[in-house]
Design a protein around this motif. Structure first.
Motif, PDB file in Angstrom:
ATOM      1  N   MET A   4      10.120 -10.511  -5.107  1.00 27.57           N
ATOM      2  CA  MET A   4       9.289  -9.615  -4.395  1.00 27.57           C
ATOM      3  C   MET A   4      10.084  -8.401  -3.562  1.00 27.57           C
ATOM      4  N   ALA A   5      11.421  -8.698  -3.232  1.00 28.78           N
ATOM      5  CA  ALA A   5      12.170  -7.331  -2.989  1.00 28.78           C
ATOM      6  C   ALA A   5      12.294  -6.416  -3.855  1.00 28.78           C
ATOM      7  N   GLY A   6      12.793  -7.116  -5.099  1.00 26.31           N
ATOM      8  CA  GLY A   6      12.696  -5.901  -6.195  1.00 26.31           C
ATOM      9  C   GLY A   6      11.641  -5.483  -6.515  1.00 26.31           C
ATOM     10  N   GLU A   7      10.404  -6.090  -6.376  1.00 28.57           N
ATOM     11  CA  GLU A   7       9.026  -5.211  -6.729  1.00 28.57           C
ATOM     12  C   GLU A   7       8.832  -4.190  -5.660  1.00 28.57           C
ATOM     13  N   ARG A   8       9.478  -4.421  -4.332  1.00 29.15           N
ATOM     14  CA  ARG A   8       9.011  -3.615  -3.405  1.00 29.15           C
ATOM     15  C   ARG A   8       9.871  -2.228  -3.449  1.00 29.15           C
ATOM     16  N   ALA A   9      11.270  -2.426  -3.819  1.00 28.55           N
ATOM     17  CA  ALA A   9      12.296  -1.419  -4.224  1.00 28.55           C
ATOM     18  C   ALA A   9      11.696  -0.606  -5.286  1.00 28.55           C
ATOM     19  N   LEU A  10      11.055  -0.997  -6.293  1.00 33.74           N
ATOM     20  CA  LEU A  10      10.617  -0.300  -7.736  1.00 33.74           C
ATOM     21  C   LEU A  10       9.429   0.573  -7.130  1.00 33.74           C
ATOM     22  N   PHE A  11       8.351  -0.207  -6.335  1.00 37.76           N
ATOM     23  CA  PHE A  11       7.325   0.698  -6.098  1.00 37.76           C
ATOM     24  C   PHE A  11       7.896   1.783  -5.167  1.00 37.76           C
ATOM     25  N   LEU A  12       8.710   1.666  -4.071  1.00 41.60           N
ATOM     26  CA  LEU A  12       9.377   2.846  -3.514  1.00 41.60           C
ATOM     27  C   LEU A  12       9.941   3.963  -4.135  1.00 41.60           C
ATOM     28  N   GLU A  13      10.894   3.486  -4.943  1.00 41.20           N
ATOM     29  CA  GLU A  13      11.552   4.679  -5.745  1.00 41.20           C
ATOM     30  C   GLU A  13      10.769   5.155  -6.938  1.00 41.20           C
ATOM     31  N   SER A  14       9.852   4.451  -7.598  1.00 40.81           N
ATOM     32  CA  SER A  14       8.901   5.000  -8.464  1.00 40.81           C
ATOM     33  C   SER A  14       8.049   5.913  -7.827  1.00 40.81           C
ATOM     34  N   HIS A  15       7.279   5.711  -6.801  1.00 46.59           N
ATOM     35  CA  HIS A  15       6.408   6.430  -6.159  1.00 46.59           C
ATOM     36  C   HIS A  15       7.276   7.819  -5.528  1.00 46.59           C
ATOM     37  N   ARG A  16       8.393   7.610  -4.838  1.00 45.88           N
ATOM     38  CA  ARG A  16       9.233   8.557  -4.776  1.00 45.88           C
ATOM     39  C   ARG A  16       9.319   9.788  -5.986  1.00 45.88           C
ATOM     40  N   ASN A  17       9.705   9.139  -7.061  1.00 44.83           N
ATOM     41  CA  ASN A  17       9.736  10.273  -8.134  1.00 44.83           C
ATOM     42  C   ASN A  17       8.377  10.542  -8.756  1.00 44.83           C
ATOM     43  N   CYS A  18       7.239  10.011  -8.290  1.00 44.94           N
ATOM     44  CA  CYS A  18       5.998  10.493  -8.863  1.00 44.94           C
ATOM     45  C   CYS A  18       5.795  12.076  -7.888  1.00 44.94           C
ATOM     46  N   PHE A  19       6.270  12.119  -6.768  1.00 41.60           N
ATOM     47  CA  PHE A  19       6.171  13.185  -6.106  1.00 41.60           C
ATOM     48  C   PHE A  19       7.231  14.113  -6.213  1.00 41.60           C
ATOM     49  N   ALA A  20       8.528  13.501  -6.383  1.00 46.13           N
ATOM     50  CA  ALA A  20       9.492  14.548  -6.640  1.00 46.13           C
ATOM     51  C   ALA A  20       9.425  15.168  -7.789  1.00 46.13           C
ATOM     52  N   TRP A  21       8.809  14.570  -8.839  1.00 47.65           N
ATOM     53  CA  TRP A  21       8.846  15.229 -10.031  1.00 47.65           C
ATOM     54  C   TRP A  21       7.457  16.020 -10.418  1.00 47.65           C
ATOM     55  N   ARG A  74       0.803  -1.104   0.050  1.00 52.27           N
ATOM     56  CA  ARG A  74      -0.079   0.012   0.005  1.00 52.27           C
ATOM     57  C   ARG A  74       0.795   1.314  -0.148  1.00 52.27           C
ATOM     58  N   ILE A  75       0.846   1.896  -1.143  1.00 50.84           N
ATOM     59  CA  ILE A  75       1.746   2.962  -1.214  1.00 50.84           C
ATOM     60  C   ILE A  75       0.834   4.545  -1.045  1.00 50.84           C
TER      61      ILE A  75
END
Length: 280
Positions: free
Chosen positions: A211-228, A8-9
């Motif tokens: 699963m660890a890779g998916e978690r990292a992708l979700f975290l970093e991509s959603h950080r970018n959603c807001f940072a951009w 949940r992001i």
């Protein structure tokens, strides 16, 4: 054993804003990760119409990311065999992605997403059965967290500190402790990840790695959603579709595949949605 995990992001955006933010983020991150022989090849990007999901956008991609493959996995298959394919049906606010690996025919990874205008408090947005709920793990991802791991580095760690970041165009931010409980607007991407790698000797380890890779992708991509946010704020879906077409062509050119992605219409019979879309 099949792994089922719901991420949940929570995002400081409205549902309408997030749709644009996600499209922009995917486009930009694909451009950043594509050069030479590695990156994202877009085969199709076109509308679809389905009885359950309604109208949406269908995409078909190939991920050439050999340098990101764990070295231990190369003992079981060549790098060329580890290329990933992805089909996605985006009928926002519902989305579904199916990822396969031609080198492992039994490999199966799905990501179902439902977007809701809440702060992550919905407990069973997928109407899972008791058996599925017992197997499901839940993790709430805080995009303001400074935590990172090996997979964050592989995905591409955001350099923006969201606990200090403030949007010049919207005035939103910084995201301080407890921001999810008093943020407005707010929405949550509920991502249900199902992974099955039924291979003796390495299947379980690969499931956990993915699963660890998916978690990292979700975290970093959603950080970018807001940072951009100051880059995409004010864009429309029509504008984003035009930018996507240009980006798809550019990605394929970078990989030496100059044919542009297919932009023609698609019907449910022409895609494999009917076979793949049942919830995990």
């Amino acid at each position: 054993m099949v792994l089922i995990k719901e991420f949940r992001i929570v995002m400081p955006l409205s549902l309408e804003e997030y749709e644009i933010a996600q499209m922009y983020m995917v486009m930009k991150m694909q451009q950043q990760s594509t050069s030479g022989n590695e990156g994202v090849e877009v085969l199709q990007n076109r509308p679809f119409n389905d009885a359950e999901f309604g109208e949406g956008q269908y995409t078909s991609k190939i991920y050439h990311l050999q340098s990101k493959v764990p070295t231990w996995l190369t003992k079981f298959a060549s790098l060329n065999a580890l290329t990933m394919t992805e089909e996605s049906w985006n009928a926002y606010p519902k989305c579904r992605s199916v990822i396969k690996c031609p080198g492992f025919s039994k490999f199966f990874l799905t990501v179902d997403t439902i977007h809701k205008a809440d702060n992550g408090c919905s407990e069973n947005v997928y109407d899972l059965s008791k058996q599925q709920l017992a197997a499901r793990q839940v993790e709430i991802i805080d995009i303001a967290s400074a935590a990172s791991d090996y997979w964050s580095y592989i995905v591409g760690r955001s350099t923006v500190d969201l606990s200090k970041f403030k949007s010049a165009r919207t005035g939103r931010g910084p995201l301080l402790n407890g921001w999810k409980d008093h943020c407005s607007p707010v929405m949550t991407a509920y991502k249900l990840v199902t992974i099955d790698v039924p291979y003796w000797g390495f299947g379980r380890k690969l499931e956990q790695t993915l699963m660890a890779g998916e978690r990292a992708l979700f975290l970093e991509s959603h950080r970018n959603c807001f940072a951009w946010i100051d880059e995409w704020f004010g864009l429309t879906t029509e504008m984003m579709r035009e930018l996507e077409q240009e980006s798809d062509y550019s990605l394929n050119m970078k990989l030496g595949r100059p044919c542009s992605a297919d932009q023609s219409g698609i019907t449910p019979e022409e895609s494999s949605l009917g076979d793949e879309k049942s919830m995990a």
